[in-house]
Enzyme design. Structure first.
Site, PDB file in Angstrom:
ATOM      1  N   PRO A 197       0.791  -1.241   0.000  1.00  0.00           N
ATOM      2  CA  PRO A 197       0.000   0.000   0.000  1.00  0.00           C
ATOM      3  C   PRO A 197       0.821   1.288   0.000  1.00  0.00           C
ATOM      4  CG  PRO A 197      -0.002  -0.964   2.181  1.00  0.00           C
ATOM      5  CD  PRO A 197       0.812  -1.885   1.325  1.00  0.00           C
ATOM      6  N   CYS A 198       1.500   1.571  -1.105  1.00  0.00           N
ATOM      7  CA  CYS A 198       2.285   2.808  -1.177  1.00  0.00           C
ATOM      8  C   CYS A 198       1.355   4.026  -1.171  1.00  0.00           C
ATOM      9  CB  CYS A 198       3.193   2.803  -2.401  1.00  0.00           C
ATOM     10  SG  CYS A 198       2.344   2.580  -3.949  1.00  0.00           S
ATOM     11  N   HIS A 199       0.058   3.804  -1.424  1.00  0.00           N
ATOM     12  CA  HIS A 199      -0.888   4.934  -1.377  1.00  0.00           C
ATOM     13  C   HIS A 199      -1.079   5.462   0.051  1.00  0.00           C
ATOM     14  CE1 HIS A 199      -3.345   1.270  -0.745  1.00  0.00           C
ATOM     15  NE2 HIS A 199      -4.093   2.018   0.027  1.00  0.00           N
TER      16      HIS A 199
END
Ligand SMILES: [Zn+2]
Length: 351
Positions: A315-317
């Site tokens: 989850p780089c978001h």
């Protein structure tokens, strides 16, 4: 990306309802073309049609514009050089036309860019990319076997399809068949289609198909593998599709999919740290830098986040600026915002 209900769109399509013009495009699975709602051509059966919110998405799904209703026609005010240029790009999807190529055709690059933006609502580059990826990904959409899909989809020549596939995946599907190391598929999500690639070692790539830089990622992946990615089914891909569906429906908060992360020790540490940020929470770049043990690596963290090839699942978001503002996201800032809103609401869609 939000579309009216399928029933409503199908009704509008059959009745050639002009008030739906521009709201959706009808993609006909049996012919591989996409149409305006008002097209005069014979209407497909409901099971043979899918709907796309934009021309770009219809292209990404591998559909070609209909010659009857011309969903990509630039209108009567279009300059007369536009149609031949569009034709050329469609006939040779693996061609990458740059400024000097345009000048060699007697065209002004600035004018070309302006006209594409005005006529199609996308840049000249994005248009070329959409056609190229669309051609290659046609085979993935629906999971049909590669070669047959290329032919069935009505490509003028099988070799055009092979070229486009090779350009994107690094090898011709026919040659790769039987020696497949990785399998690729297409997963529909509420945020647009994603390309997923996995091998027996785990999920290798999960990206929105319109992501800038996707082709570069694929080429890199192809190079590491010496080029064998083929469309098809794989247990890990099925699991990925199932879990993504649950995630988008608000029924899943963590993923349980074997990942094949490949990179330097720093990259691996940074990506693993991303996986530890809980659902619904965010971290700043400096939080992440501290986490991987080098507080002054903030800039490097930003770069490594951008190199994450497994969107949503890694989850780089969930990494944002210290002041709370969003910054770049490979899949586009609007998607990052959507994912964060979705998670903050606990997966419950608030309209
Ligand atoms: Zn049409």
């Amino acid at each position: 990306m939000t579309l009216p209900s399928t029933t409503e769109m199908y009704r509008a399509l059959v009745e050639r309802d002009g008030s739906f013009e521009g709201l959706f495009y009808a993609c006909v699975k049996t012919t591989g073309i996409f149409c305006r709602p008002t097209c005069h051509a014979r209407k497909p059966k409901p099971e043979n049609v899918e709907f796309a919110p934009t021309v770009q998405e219809a292209l990404h799904r591998g559909y070609r514009p209909c010659q009857v209703c011309e969903p990509m026609a630039a209108g009567p005010s279009a300059p007369n050089w536009l149609a031949p240029l569009v034709d050329e790009i469609r006939r040779h999807p693996d061609l990458k036309l740059r400024d000097h190529d345009l000048r060699a055709r007697g065209l002004d690059p600035v004018q070309v860019r302006r006209t594409f933006k005005r006529s199609f609502g996308m840049t000249f580059q994005a248009y070329q990319r959409a056609v190229r990826l669309g051609t290659a990904m046609k085979a993935l959409h629906g999971g049909a076997p590669t070669l047959d899909a290329g032919m069935d989809a009505g490509f003028e020549s099988d070799s055009g399809f092979r070229d486009a596939f090779a350009r994107v995946f690094g090898d011709a599907p026919g040659r790769a068949r039987g020696t497949a190391l990785l399998t690729a598929t297409w997963i529909e999500t509420p945020l647009g289609p994603m390309l997923a690639i996995a091998g027996d070692g785990g999920l290798e790539l999960l990206e929105f198909v319109d992501r800038r830089g996707l082709e570069t990622e694929l080429r890199e992946l192809g190079r590491t593998l010496k080029g064998a990615i083929v469309p098809g089914e794989h247990a890990i891909l099925t699991k990925t599709a199932d879990q993504l569906r649950e995630y988008f429906a608000g029924a899943r908060r963590t993923f349980d999919i074997p990942l094949k992360l490949q990179g330097s020790a720093f990259q691996l540490a940074a990506w693993r740290a991303l996986c530890e940020i809980p659902y619904g929470e965010t971290r700043s770049y400096s939080d992440m830098a501290r986490r991987v043990g080098s507080a002054n690596a903030v800039r490097a963290i930003g770069r490594v986040n951008g190199q994450n090839r497994i969107a949503v699942v890694v989850p780089c978001h969930r990494v944002i600026r210290a002041d709370g503002s969003l910054c770049g996201y490979g899949g586009g800032k609007w998607r990052k915002q959507w994912l964060l809103d979705h998670e903050r609401a606990g997966g419950v869609r608030l309209g």
